[in-house]
Design a protein around this motif. Structure first.
Motif, PDB file in Angstrom:
ATOM      1  N   GLY A 198      30.791  33.718  31.789  1.00  0.00           N
ATOM      2  CA  GLY A 198      29.991  32.506  31.885  1.00  0.00           C
ATOM      3  C   GLY A 198      30.599  31.302  31.196  1.00  0.00           C
ATOM      4  N   ILE A 199      30.736  31.380  29.885  1.00  0.00           N
ATOM      5  CA  ILE A 199      31.078  30.179  29.135  1.00  0.00           C
ATOM      6  C   ILE A 199      32.592  29.976  29.017  1.00  0.00           C
ATOM      7  CG2 ILE A 199      28.975  30.374  27.764  1.00  0.00           C
ATOM      8  CD1 ILE A 199      30.778  31.208  25.387  1.00  0.00           C
ATOM      9  N   ILE A 200      32.996  28.714  28.891  1.00  0.00           N
ATOM     10  CA  ILE A 200      34.346  28.394  28.464  1.00  0.00           C
ATOM     11  C   ILE A 200      34.181  28.070  26.975  1.00  0.00           C
ATOM     12  CG2 ILE A 200      36.383  26.933  28.856  1.00  0.00           C
ATOM     13  CD1 ILE A 200      35.597  28.174  31.445  1.00  0.00           C
ATOM     14  N   PRO A 201      34.489  29.015  26.087  1.00  0.00           N
ATOM     15  CA  PRO A 201      34.043  28.895  24.689  1.00  0.00           C
ATOM     16  C   PRO A 201      34.487  27.609  23.980  1.00  0.00           C
ATOM     17  CG  PRO A 201      35.549  30.763  24.990  1.00  0.00           C
ATOM     18  CD  PRO A 201      35.203  30.269  26.349  1.00  0.00           C
ATOM     19  N   ASN A 202      35.708  27.177  24.238  1.00  0.00           N
ATOM     20  CA  ASN A 202      36.205  25.996  23.533  1.00  0.00           C
ATOM     21  C   ASN A 202      35.845  24.676  24.202  1.00  0.00           C
ATOM     22  OD1 ASN A 202      37.302  27.038  21.227  1.00  0.00           O
ATOM     23  ND2 ASN A 202      39.307  27.409  22.130  1.00  0.00           N
ATOM     24  N   PHE A 203      35.105  24.739  25.286  1.00  0.00           N
ATOM     25  CA  PHE A 203      34.653  23.528  25.949  1.00  0.00           C
ATOM     26  C   PHE A 203      33.326  23.082  25.341  1.00  0.00           C
ATOM     27  CE2 PHE A 203      36.582  22.854  30.454  1.00  0.00           C
ATOM     28  CZ  PHE A 203      37.851  22.871  29.908  1.00  0.00           C
TER      29      PHE A 203
END
Lengths: 502, 325
Positions: free
Chosen positions: A347-352
């Motif tokens: 799901g997530i793009i963690p560093n975005f």
């Protein structure tokens, strides 16, 4: 002589401060030998911080911990471990190409001396592995490669990994996440077995039914404080919830009415993939369709088939009467949204930032000839933060610092901005707190009222029963049952079909 | 009071994590300016910029690859193949444009091959691009037997201008470099393409689930890498006045160093164009400054390696400390 009622852990007036903010205040807690003591609370209530103090990840800012009556202050994880405390984490961290018994001994390999040289003692490790498994009453081939066994068994291996250290105290952090009904039950049995063998257990879970089933006592956390300690006879779902939520009243959410229209929007025609076998079903406009099944039954594979993430070997997927070639691109063009099961991984793009995560999929909307308009991206993010009450410092905060429930809302926003027609929500409320869950249920209802169709995959039957118009049941990649949700004893009926008992 | 101190020290940690690498570069810069005569002069600084221009251009291409979470080990070896392509066409036709197109074509082909193997077929990037680089070694040796090809006496002026020309007192390679830095910064940070490349580097699987065509964009990054290598090779060959099959081999290690410095530059773990520029500057400044200090050549390599380790270490260490506090 060991006193059976002795407190193995006693915690007095513990507090924890991060950068001037007290996230835990005046926590008293005790754990008796051979009991299961459950910790509950919404996300952010302080459970995780508390566990991290006990396991030595964080050090308390005030207060005392006593292990077997002796005061102690953990400065590192090894320190806590040497006091006999071990944690079974929520995530599974096994080496996929190691055998089951090899994984059990990662970091604690047994050695033997051959001519002065220390080498791995596989024979002894295998012997110990079998002993540990017997102790749990689980049958599992220790020579199997870990990638060949299912999630429930992997969880068992994680538990064995901890057991080889012969701990006195085990902390379970959400052990049943991602498990289906049947696996859940057998894991709970395993944990009870451990308790009967004299191991003291701290059990953290969002699943209140589970807690009611196995906990001897329950400590409830709210806003960094301990708000209640419930004895066995006081444990009811209502009592836990009222303590968790405090002033707020809670009615378990039940969706009121169906919004399904006549018009059909999606149809699976005899679809087969590696796992699915000749799957046929259809979804109507505005309908909420539930997909039930144990882990590995093929729920996620339906989502993957629509998005072309698994190869569709035969059959066809029809959207609005047109057969589509399943690829992520085509799915999106046909206004299909996918909220995947593994939030962190898929799901997530963690560093975005929150904002960049929201705009990821429909980036065209914020760009002109390929050039981005970050101002309008920011504004859209603000709008959805507001609309879904996402708790964040702002659109610029990195998503990895948000709690699970709020991350999930960001992922939902990612699709909401695109005005989809068919939402495929795979375990949409996995591992998130009650409040966020309810927000998501209400949102799904709103969407269906707007005429959007929603497919929900869930391992938690009440979630499907209370939300969906219709539920189809998968077993080993095949549809084995279909139910409308306006009937009595539905959970029992579905369970029977799902588990294949009769 | 205590609380105030704490917050201050945390802010300092944040600041040094964010700008640690750049600050480190500044310290080295000041050091050379004070101790190396002639380091801090306009002439030397312009020379330094000219020296770094080719490295920066290669590293800009590599920045795309690393931003998407990939790696390209073919750059150093493949540079020579492009050098001789450019040289051979120039010698045969004495037409700069044709030679440039030839060089760019080889760059694109190189990127396509890497991208096909890594992004489309799915081989591990390290191994696949290393193997492609090895093949280019064979090709360039086969063609030249290792001998350089000198430009003809009446070589086209444009062919020399790329590497040796000046606009006013500014060397053309410097101008070209600056234009490309701005261009790449724009593409990576202000366009859809750049955002998607960063998304893939941030989480490949989530990008795919989010509908991004991961294979396509990863393929693009390798092609960009090849094209930027081709531009740098043309600059290099023009600078040298002859096509050298072995020239540009240093690109590989220096590029890796520059882009790694870039990923630690602003504390976010994403390489940025400006970070790559500063990274390349630090690397070239070390060579330049140490030469000015009459430090022997081989010792420069040792220093370069140590500096990279130190600056990355600082960033990682500060990051860890920040997490814990």
């Amino acid at each position: 002589m060991v006193n059976i009622n002795q407190n193995v852990i006693e915690v007095k007036d513990i507090g924890k401060e991060f950068n001037g903010v007290w996230v835990l205040n005046n926590i008293d807690f005790d754990l008796k030998r051979g009991e299961i003591h459950a910790l509950v609370g919404e996300n952010g209530a302080g459970k995780s911080t508390f566990i991290k103090i006990l396991s030595g990840v964080h050090c308390q800012s005030s207060g005392n911990i006593f292990i077997n009556g002796k005061p102690i202050k953990f400065t590192c994880v090894e320190h806590s471990e040497s006091s006999g405390i071990r944690t079974v984490h929520q995530e599974i961290n096994l080496v996929p190409y190691f055998k089951v018994y090899e994984n059990m001994f990662v970091g604690s390999e047994l050695e033997k001396s051959v001519g002065g040289l220390k080498i791995i003692d596989s024979k002894e490790m295998k012997k110990c592995a079998v002993e540990v498994l017997n102790r749990l009453g689980v049958e599992l081939d220790i020579d199997k490669t870990t990638s060949e066994i299912n999630t429930a068994m992997k969880k068992i291996v994680e538990i064995c990994k901890v057991l080889v250290y012969k701990p006195d105290i085990i902390i379970f952090d959400e052990p049943t996440t991602a498990l289906g009904q049947e696996e859940r039950k057998s894991l709970l049995n395993t944990i009870t077995t451990l308790k009967e063998q004299g191991i003291s257990i701290i059990y953290v879970s969002h699943n209140l039914e589970e807690i009611k089933e196995i906990a001897d006592r329950v400590t409830v956390f709210r806003d960094g404080k301990k708000v209640a300690l419930l004895e066995k006879e006081e444990i009811t779902i209502d009592s836990i919830i009222s303590n968790m939520l405090g002033e707020k009243t809670y009615n378990s959410y039940i969706r009121e009415k169906s919004c399904a229209q006549e018009e059909e929007i999606l149809r699976f025609e005899d679809v087969s993939t590696d796992l699915l076998k000749h799957v046929n079903f259809s979804v109507k406009k505005g309908e909420m369709l539930g997909i039930a099944g144990v882990v590995g039954a093929g729920k996620t594979e339906i989502a993957k088939a629509i998005f072309g993430l698994d190869k569709v070997k035969s059959g066809s997927i029809v959207v609005n009467g047109n057969k589509i070639t399943p690829t992520p691109d085509n799915a999106i063009k046909n206004k299909i949204a996918l909220v995947p099961e593994e939030r962190q991984l898929q799901g997530i793009i963690p560093n975005f930032s929150v904002s960049k995560n929201v705009t990821l999929t429909y980036l065209e909307k914020w760009s002109n000839n390929g050039v981005l308009n970050s101002k309008s991206e920011y504004n859209s993010a603000v709008k959805y933060i507001d609309k879904l009450s996402i708790k964040t410092q702002g659109p610029e905060q990195m998503i990895k610092y948000l709690s699970g429930g709020n991350q999930q809302k960001v992922i939902l926003s990612r699709w909401l901005v695109g005005d989809f027609e068919i939402g495929v929500f795979d375990e949409p409320t996995k591992g998130i707190d009650i409040k966020a869950k309810e927000d998501i249920y209400i949102l799904m209802d709103e969407l269906s009222q707007q005429g959007k169709s929603i497919i929900i995959m869930s391992s938690y039957l009440p979630e499907l029963i209370y939300n969906c118009d219709r539920i189809i049941v998968l077993k080993d990649g095949e549809i084995v049952g279909e139910f409308t949700t306006n009937q009595d004893n539905l959970e029992e009926k579905i369970c029977k079909v799902m588990l294949g008992g009769c | 009071m205590i609380k105030g101190d704490k917050i201050q020290s945390r802010d300092w940690l944040h600041f040094s994590k964010k700008y640690g690498t750049a600050l480190f570069g500044l310290v080295v810069f000041v050091f050379f300016s004070v101790f190396a005569n002639n380091f801090f002069t306009i002439n030397n600084q312009l020379m330094l910029l000219r020296q770094m221009s080719m490295l920066t251009v290669v590293a800009l291409g590599f920045t795309f690859v690393m931003a998407a979470g990939g790696f390209d080990m073919s750059l150093g070896n493949a540079a020579g193949l492009i050098n001789i392509t450019f040289g051979a066409i120039l010698i045969a036709t004495n037409n700069f444009m044709l030679s440039l197109i030839g060089a760019l074509t080889v760059g694109v082909l190189l990127g396509l091959t890497n991208g096909l193997l890594v992004a489309i077929i799915g081989l591990p990037d390290f191994i696949a691009t290393f193997a492609v680089g090895t093949i280019t070694v064979g090709l360039k040796m086969l063609i030249t037997k290792g001998n350089p090809m000198s430009f003809p006496q009446d070589v086209s002026k444009a062919a020399l201008f790329v590497g040796q020309g000046k606009i006013g007192s500014i060397p053309f390679p410097v101008i070209l470099m600056l234009i490309l830095v701005v261009l790449v910064a724009f593409v990576l940070e202000k366009t859809r393409l750049g955002r998607r490349i960063y998304a893939i580097g941030g989480n490949k699987v989530a990008s795919q689930y989010g509908g991004i065509n991961v294979k396509k964009y990863r393929l693009y990054t390798f092609i960009f890498s090849g094209v930027f290598l081709a531009i740098a090779s043309v600059m290099l060959t023009s600078r040298l006045g002859s096509a050298q099959p072995l020239a540009g081999e240093d690109f590989m290690l220096d590029t890796i160093a520059a882009v790694f410095l870039s990923t630690t530059m602003f504390g976010e773990g994403e390489p940025k164009a400006i970070g790559t520029f500063i990274g390349a500057f630090i690397i070239c400044m070390l060579t330049n400054g140490l030469t000015m200090l009459n430090i022997e050549y081989y010792f420069q390599y040792i220093t370069k390696g140590l500096v990279v380790i130190l600056s990355v270490l600082t960033s990682v260490y500060l990051g860890g400390k920040l997490k814990k506090s």
